[in-house]
Design a protein around this motif. Structure first.
Motif, PDB file in Angstrom:
ATOM      1  N   LEU A  36      23.875  37.464 -10.148  1.00  0.00           N
ATOM      2  CA  LEU A  36      22.535  37.165  -9.949  1.00  0.00           C
ATOM      3  C   LEU A  36      22.362  35.634 -10.240  1.00  0.00           C
ATOM      4  CD1 LEU A  36      20.733  39.917 -11.755  1.00  0.00           C
ATOM      5  CD2 LEU A  36      20.639  39.516  -9.401  1.00  0.00           C
ATOM      6  N   GLY A  37      23.090  34.977 -11.069  1.00  0.00           N
ATOM      7  CA  GLY A  37      22.966  33.702 -11.568  1.00  0.00           C
ATOM      8  C   GLY A  37      23.518  32.762 -10.599  1.00  0.00           C
ATOM      9  N   GLN A  38      24.890  33.166 -10.096  1.00  0.00           N
ATOM     10  CA  GLN A  38      25.455  32.452  -9.044  1.00  0.00           C
ATOM     11  C   GLN A  38      24.961  32.627  -7.615  1.00  0.00           C
ATOM     12  OE1 GLN A  38      29.244  34.726  -9.286  1.00  0.00           O
ATOM     13  NE2 GLN A  38      29.899  34.060 -11.001  1.00  0.00           N
ATOM     14  N   TRP A  39      24.069  33.583  -7.266  1.00  0.00           N
ATOM     15  CA  TRP A  39      23.595  33.358  -5.907  1.00  0.00           C
ATOM     16  C   TRP A  39      22.497  32.568  -5.808  1.00  0.00           C
ATOM     17  CZ3 TRP A  39      18.842  34.854  -3.906  1.00  0.00           C
ATOM     18  CH2 TRP A  39      18.639  35.163  -2.653  1.00  0.00           C
ATOM     19  N   LEU A  40      21.941  32.086  -6.907  1.00  0.00           N
ATOM     20  CA  LEU A  40      20.755  30.974  -7.095  1.00  0.00           C
ATOM     21  C   LEU A  40      21.368  29.709  -6.471  1.00  0.00           C
ATOM     22  CD1 LEU A  40      18.883  31.879 -10.183  1.00  0.00           C
ATOM     23  CD2 LEU A  40      18.191  32.442  -7.577  1.00  0.00           C
ATOM     24  N   ILE A  41      22.673  29.488  -6.614  1.00  0.00           N
ATOM     25  CA  ILE A  41      23.245  28.180  -6.348  1.00  0.00           C
ATOM     26  C   ILE A  41      24.097  27.952  -5.039  1.00  0.00           C
ATOM     27  CG2 ILE A  41      24.945  26.597  -7.235  1.00  0.00           C
ATOM     28  CD1 ILE A  41      24.969  27.772  -9.970  1.00  0.00           C
ATOM     29  N   SER A 155      18.258  20.829  -9.257  1.00  0.00           N
ATOM     30  CA  SER A 155      19.046  21.442 -10.369  1.00  0.00           C
ATOM     31  C   SER A 155      19.747  22.823  -9.797  1.00  0.00           C
ATOM     32  CB  SER A 155      18.049  22.010 -11.509  1.00  0.00           C
ATOM     33  OG  SER A 155      17.721  20.928 -12.203  1.00  0.00           O
ATOM     34  N   LYS A 156      20.875  23.245 -10.365  1.00  0.00           N
ATOM     35  CA  LYS A 156      21.545  24.404  -9.879  1.00  0.00           C
ATOM     36  C   LYS A 156      20.907  25.655  -9.505  1.00  0.00           C
ATOM     37  CE  LYS A 156      25.635  22.962 -12.457  1.00  0.00           C
ATOM     38  NZ  LYS A 156      26.564  23.422 -13.736  1.00  0.00           N
ATOM     39  N   TYR A 157      19.997  26.155 -10.412  1.00  0.00           N
ATOM     40  CA  TYR A 157      19.149  27.335 -10.305  1.00  0.00           C
ATOM     41  C   TYR A 157      18.300  27.147  -9.204  1.00  0.00           C
ATOM     42  CZ  TYR A 157      15.801  24.923 -13.210  1.00  0.00           C
ATOM     43  OH  TYR A 157      14.913  23.949 -13.711  1.00  0.00           O
ATOM     44  N   HIS A 158      17.835  26.187  -8.846  1.00  0.00           N
ATOM     45  CA  HIS A 158      16.611  25.864  -7.923  1.00  0.00           C
ATOM     46  C   HIS A 158      17.154  25.593  -6.574  1.00  0.00           C
ATOM     47  CE1 HIS A 158      13.384  23.088  -6.475  1.00  0.00           C
ATOM     48  NE2 HIS A 158      13.006  24.002  -6.593  1.00  0.00           N
ATOM     49  N   SER A 159      18.461  25.376  -6.426  1.00  0.00           N
ATOM     50  CA  SER A 159      19.316  24.858  -4.940  1.00  0.00           C
ATOM     51  C   SER A 159      19.159  25.990  -3.930  1.00  0.00           C
ATOM     52  CB  SER A 159      20.604  24.534  -5.325  1.00  0.00           C
ATOM     53  OG  SER A 159      21.164  25.627  -5.798  1.00  0.00           O
ATOM     54  N   TRP A 194      24.216  33.305 -17.772  1.00  0.00           N
ATOM     55  CA  TRP A 194      22.923  32.940 -17.855  1.00  0.00           C
ATOM     56  C   TRP A 194      22.032  33.588 -18.974  1.00  0.00           C
ATOM     57  CZ3 TRP A 194      19.275  36.420 -16.761  1.00  0.00           C
ATOM     58  CH2 TRP A 194      19.437  37.542 -15.822  1.00  0.00           C
ATOM     59  N   TRP A 195      22.570  35.052 -19.058  1.00  0.00           N
ATOM     60  CA  TRP A 195      21.557  35.997 -19.866  1.00  0.00           C
ATOM     61  C   TRP A 195      21.846  35.670 -21.227  1.00  0.00           C
ATOM     62  CZ3 TRP A 195      25.747  37.222 -17.012  1.00  0.00           C
ATOM     63  CH2 TRP A 195      26.991  37.838 -17.655  1.00  0.00           C
ATOM     64  N   ILE A 201      17.862  32.208 -19.222  1.00  0.00           N
ATOM     65  CA  ILE A 201      17.034  33.477 -18.556  1.00  0.00           C
ATOM     66  C   ILE A 201      15.748  33.120 -17.985  1.00  0.00           C
ATOM     67  CG2 ILE A 201      16.011  35.660 -19.483  1.00  0.00           C
ATOM     68  CD1 ILE A 201      18.029  35.423 -21.697  1.00  0.00           C
ATOM     69  N   GLU A 202      14.944  32.241 -18.679  1.00  0.00           N
ATOM     70  CA  GLU A 202      13.717  31.862 -18.089  1.00  0.00           C
ATOM     71  C   GLU A 202      13.767  31.196 -16.599  1.00  0.00           C
ATOM     72  OE1 GLU A 202       9.986  28.812 -19.123  1.00  0.00           O
ATOM     73  OE2 GLU A 202      11.540  28.910 -20.380  1.00  0.00           O
ATOM     74  N   SER A 203      14.944  30.635 -16.302  1.00  0.00           N
ATOM     75  CA  SER A 203      15.011  29.766 -15.145  1.00  0.00           C
ATOM     76  C   SER A 203      15.343  30.950 -13.929  1.00  0.00           C
ATOM     77  CB  SER A 203      16.499  28.782 -15.240  1.00  0.00           C
ATOM     78  OG  SER A 203      15.921  27.794 -16.001  1.00  0.00           O
ATOM     79  N   VAL A 204      16.292  31.900 -14.399  1.00  0.00           N
ATOM     80  CA  VAL A 204      16.504  33.067 -13.500  1.00  0.00           C
ATOM     81  C   VAL A 204      15.668  33.766 -13.000  1.00  0.00           C
ATOM     82  CG1 VAL A 204      18.115  34.969 -13.167  1.00  0.00           C
ATOM     83  CG2 VAL A 204      19.095  32.840 -14.163  1.00  0.00           C
ATOM     84  N   VAL A 205      14.887  34.190 -14.126  1.00  0.00           N
ATOM     85  CA  VAL A 205      13.495  35.198 -13.930  1.00  0.00           C
ATOM     86  C   VAL A 205      12.555  34.415 -12.903  1.00  0.00           C
ATOM     87  CG1 VAL A 205      11.913  36.321 -14.915  1.00  0.00           C
ATOM     88  CG2 VAL A 205      14.162  36.435 -15.848  1.00  0.00           C
ATOM     89  N   LEU A 206      12.229  33.433 -13.143  1.00  0.00           N
ATOM     90  CA  LEU A 206      11.482  32.584 -12.500  1.00  0.00           C
ATOM     91  C   LEU A 206      11.578  32.109 -11.174  1.00  0.00           C
ATOM     92  CD1 LEU A 206       9.898  29.935 -15.335  1.00  0.00           C
ATOM     93  CD2 LEU A 206       8.546  32.070 -14.114  1.00  0.00           C
ATOM     94  N   GLU A 207      13.031  32.164 -10.848  1.00  0.00           N
ATOM     95  CA  GLU A 207      13.502  31.754  -9.904  1.00  0.00           C
ATOM     96  C   GLU A 207      13.305  32.953  -8.765  1.00  0.00           C
ATOM     97  OE1 GLU A 207      14.423  28.866  -7.739  1.00  0.00           O
ATOM     98  OE2 GLU A 207      13.301  27.977  -9.481  1.00  0.00           O
ATOM     99  N   TYR A 208      13.574  34.026  -9.332  1.00  0.00           N
ATOM    100  CA  TYR A 208      13.649  35.091  -8.371  1.00  0.00           C
ATOM    101  C   TYR A 208      12.076  35.601  -8.243  1.00  0.00           C
ATOM    102  CZ  TYR A 208      18.464  36.329  -8.095  1.00  0.00           C
ATOM    103  OH  TYR A 208      19.928  36.433  -8.068  1.00  0.00           O
TER     104      TYR A 208
END
Length: 223
Positions: A36-41, A155-159, A194-195, A201-208
């Motif tokens: 879930l974290g890696q997919w955001l990048i 940023s990575k999570y936003h890419s 990331w968890w 955690i906030e970055s991942v949840v908000l991105e999804y």
């Protein structure tokens, strides 16, 4: 005796269900959560491009990445977008000389890091979101036919979300624009675990949540 056997069977069944659930949770922790974290990048192999676009948000990690790309000569032009700076007039009235937004801060940082001021451009606008930035960039690119490709720094999570938004926005242009995503290596986001960190955690949840909002609503507003 029959009731005792029934109770024993029911207890064993409950234990079996708990074991299955526990095994499932372990599976998620080991395989799904890191994914879930890696997919955001999204990180592309960089190619020489007309401009480096630095998205607003985190100042330090993104501008450092942009300056590295500039120094590696993938592009000789850094482009920033002015963001909404409500109530900045109050600071000025009270004598506080603070740059009105992250675009100005990024520009100051880039100059201090050795990028000539004439190679940094701030586009006027009042961006409140990545979608707003994409629309402002689209208008700029539409009026500059020499631009065929951009390097998108964030940023990575936003890419993933940013490239998805820009790809959709640019699809309405009369020519194809190549977008090379370059998430900042200076970003502290740890995709594999990331968890374990509150900020991640906030970055991942908000991105999804924001990705869902884009796919179901805002992508239709980019036309």
């Amino acid at each position: 005796m029959g009731m005792i056997k029934d109770d024993t069977f029911a207890r064993k069944k409950r234990i079996s269900i708990l074991v299955i659930l526990f095994t499932f949770l372990i599976f998620i922790s080991i395989f799904l959560l890191p994914y879930l974290g890696q997919w955001l990048i999204v990180e592309d192999k960089l190619q020489e491009s007309e401009i480096i676009v630095v998205l607003t948000g985190s100042v330090r990690d993104r501008i450092l990445q942009a300056v590295d790309i500039f120094n590696e000569k993938y592009s000789d032009k850094i482009v920033l977008v002015n963001t909404n700076h409500a109530r900045h007039d109050i600071f000025l009235e009270r004598g506080l000389k603070i740059p009105p937004g992250s675009a100005q801060l990024n520009k100051m940082a880039a100059i201090d890091l050795g990028v000539p001021e004439e190679n940094i451009f701030i586009l006027e606008g009042n961006a409140r979101s990545t979608q707003d930035e994409a629309l402002i960039l689209r208008e700029y690119i539409d009026s500059n036919e020499t631009i065929k490709s951009i390097i998108l720094v964030t940023s990575k999570y936003h890419s993933r979300r940013s490239k998805t938004i820009f790809t959709k926005a640019f699809s309405y242009l009369d020519r194809e624009i190549n977008i090379y995503s370059s998430p900042s290596k200076y970003d502290s986001f740890y995709a594999e675990q990331w968890w374990m960190d509150g900020n991640d955690i906030e970055s991942v949840v908000l991105e999804y949540i924001k990705l869902a909002n884009f796919y179901f609503r805002t992508q239709f507003l980019l036309g």
